[in-house]
Every structure is written in C-alpha cells, then in structure tokens.
Design a protein around this motif. Structure first.
Motif, PDB file in Angstrom:
ATOM      1  N   GLN A  78      46.718  24.851  25.891  1.00 52.69           N
ATOM      2  CA  GLN A  78      46.788  23.727  26.815  1.00 52.69           C
ATOM      3  C   GLN A  78      47.083  22.419  26.103  1.00 52.69           C
ATOM      4  N   LEU A 118      47.730  18.103  27.050  1.00 54.76           N
ATOM      5  CA  LEU A 118      47.734  17.016  28.023  1.00 54.76           C
ATOM      6  C   LEU A 118      48.874  16.068  27.697  1.00 54.76           C
ATOM      7  N   ASP A 161      49.599  11.884  34.665  1.00 55.02           N
ATOM      8  CA  ASP A 161      49.038  12.744  33.630  1.00 55.02           C
ATOM      9  C   ASP A 161      49.345  14.181  34.027  1.00 55.02           C
ATOM     10  N   ARG A 170      48.751  18.249  32.855  1.00 49.75           N
ATOM     11  CA  ARG A 170      48.057  19.194  31.994  1.00 49.75           C
ATOM     12  C   ARG A 170      48.813  20.517  32.042  1.00 49.75           C
ATOM     13  N   THR A 207      37.992  15.454  32.801  1.00 52.30           N
ATOM     14  CA  THR A 207      39.070  15.360  33.781  1.00 52.30           C
ATOM     15  C   THR A 207      38.617  15.989  35.088  1.00 52.30           C
ATOM     16  N   LEU A 255      41.047  11.019  34.598  1.00 55.93           N
ATOM     17  CA  LEU A 255      40.917  11.374  33.189  1.00 55.93           C
ATOM     18  C   LEU A 255      40.085  10.304  32.490  1.00 55.93           C
TER      19      LEU A 255
END
Length: 234
Positions: A54, A56, A63, A65, A144, A151
């Motif tokens: 993962q 970000l 944002d 992810r 988050t 966030l």
C-alpha cells in the motif's frame, strides 16, 4: 544356420520389451516427485501477493490510497470512493484501470497519474508507503478514515500534526501539538482546536478491509471523525 541368430534376436527383443514397463513407472514417479513442490511454491507466492503493498499519494486536491496486489491488480481508495482495477498495457511504469474510464498509472517509485472519468488528470506524488507490516513510515502515527475521507499524520522527527478533512477540502497544521497518553492536541494556525486520539486495539478499514493497529478519532473544532491508524518509529 541363420535361423538360430534370428530366434536369439527375437528372444532378446521380447526380453527387452518385457523389461521396459518396469522402468517406465519409475521414471514417471521421479517426474511426479520433482514436480510436486512447484504448485506449493506458486500457492505461497499467491498468498504473499494477497497481502498487498500500500502507498498513499497526494493527487492534486485528493488523497489516494493505492493497494497493489502483485502486478495484476490494484485497489485505489479516494475518500469514500473505491476503484477495483486490473493491469493495462503501458509504454512504461504500471497502469491499472477499471474499464469505466478510471485509471491509475504509476511512474517510478514516487510518481503517478490519476485519471477519473469526467475530471481532469491529476499528477500524484507518494506521501508515505506501507508494505502491510503495520508501520507508518517515519511518522509517529498516521490515521485515516472514510465518508468523509480524512487523513492525519503526526511527524516522527520534529513533532507536528497535519490534518486533511472532508476529502482534502480543509487542511490544518498544528506546529507543536501536546502529546498525551492517548494522542495529541493543539490549535491550528487559525485557532481551530485539533485533537487526534487513539485506542490500541485492532481496527479494520470498512472500505479496503485493511487491518490497522489502532482505532482513531479526530476532532476538528466540534466535529468528530472516526477511522483507523498505525504507529511508526519516531
């Protein structure tokens, strides 16, 4: 005089034929034994990919992810929206799309291009990456949440609290938050009260299914946001 050699040849041929079946199963069994570990290794690899890597990203005003499952698929979560994408052909980097006009194209380790149907393309830069190990990079704590997306990141080296709420529409920075046993509190530059607290218990993200180390609650003024968070090294 030539009959005996012919009979001997025929007898030898029959003897060799009779011996052949006994050798064939042995060769077959050896082949099967050698092939057996291969499917087990493949299954192990698949299980590793399932955990996902993962990252970000900050994509303009959003944002994103992104969770990458090997090189074949990716799930991109933006606020309350989740896009399940599969690999697409690209001249360079790795490109993923959902077949509905939405795509995410990584370019190197830190850069990407986000394309959402009906919206202008957004250049993305990696903010912080995790590899399914429960860490939060160099941050002391990162939390988050969804609906609306938010966030919060507490810097590890020089403590400061950065907060984005309502899908990035509002941003606050607390230069020197006060640290307590269960979180951080302080005032943003405009005087807004900010509090980020945590509870050390397993928390699962409702959108991505990812498991975090803690439940998190963010208070911005009188409004509260709920989500999950991970701890990192200071």
């Amino acid at each position: 005089m030539r009959v005996i050699p012919s009979l001997l040849a025929a007898s030898l041929g029959l003897a060799l034929s009779a011996c052949q079946p006994a050798q064939t199963p042995a060769a077959s069994n050896a082949g099967d034994a050698a092939a057996t570990p291969a499917p087990v290794a493949a299954a192990a690899d698949g299980g590793g990919d399932g955990a996902g890597n993962q990252t970000l990203y900050r994509c303009g005003d959003l944002d994103a992810r992104a969770t990458f499952n090997g090189e074949e698929a990716a799930t991109v979560v933006i606020g309350g929206r989740s896009f399940a994408m599969s690999s697409e052909r690209a001249a360079s980097g790795a490109k993923y799309g959902d077949g509905k006009g939405n795509s995410f194209w990584t370019r190197g380790n830190d850069d990407a291009l986000l394309s959402l149907k009906g919206e202008a393309d957004r250049e993305c830069n990696a903010v912080e990456a995790t590899e399914g190990d429960g860490s939060a990079g160099n941050a002391a704590f990162r939390a988050t949440g969804n609906e609306p997306g938010w966030l919060a990141v507490v810097d590890g080296d020089s403590p400061g609290l950065q907060v984005d709420v309502d899908y990035g529409e509002r941003r606050f920075t607390v230069a020197k938050p006060t640290e307590g046993a269960d979180g951080w509190v302080g005032k943003a530059a405009d005087g807004t009260d900010i509090k980020l607290s945590f509870q050390r218990t397993t928390c699962q993200d409702g959108m991505s299914g990812e498991t975090f180390e803690a439940k998190a609650m963010l208070a911005v003024g009188t409004r509260q946001y709920h989500g999950c968070g991970n701890f990192g090294g200071k």
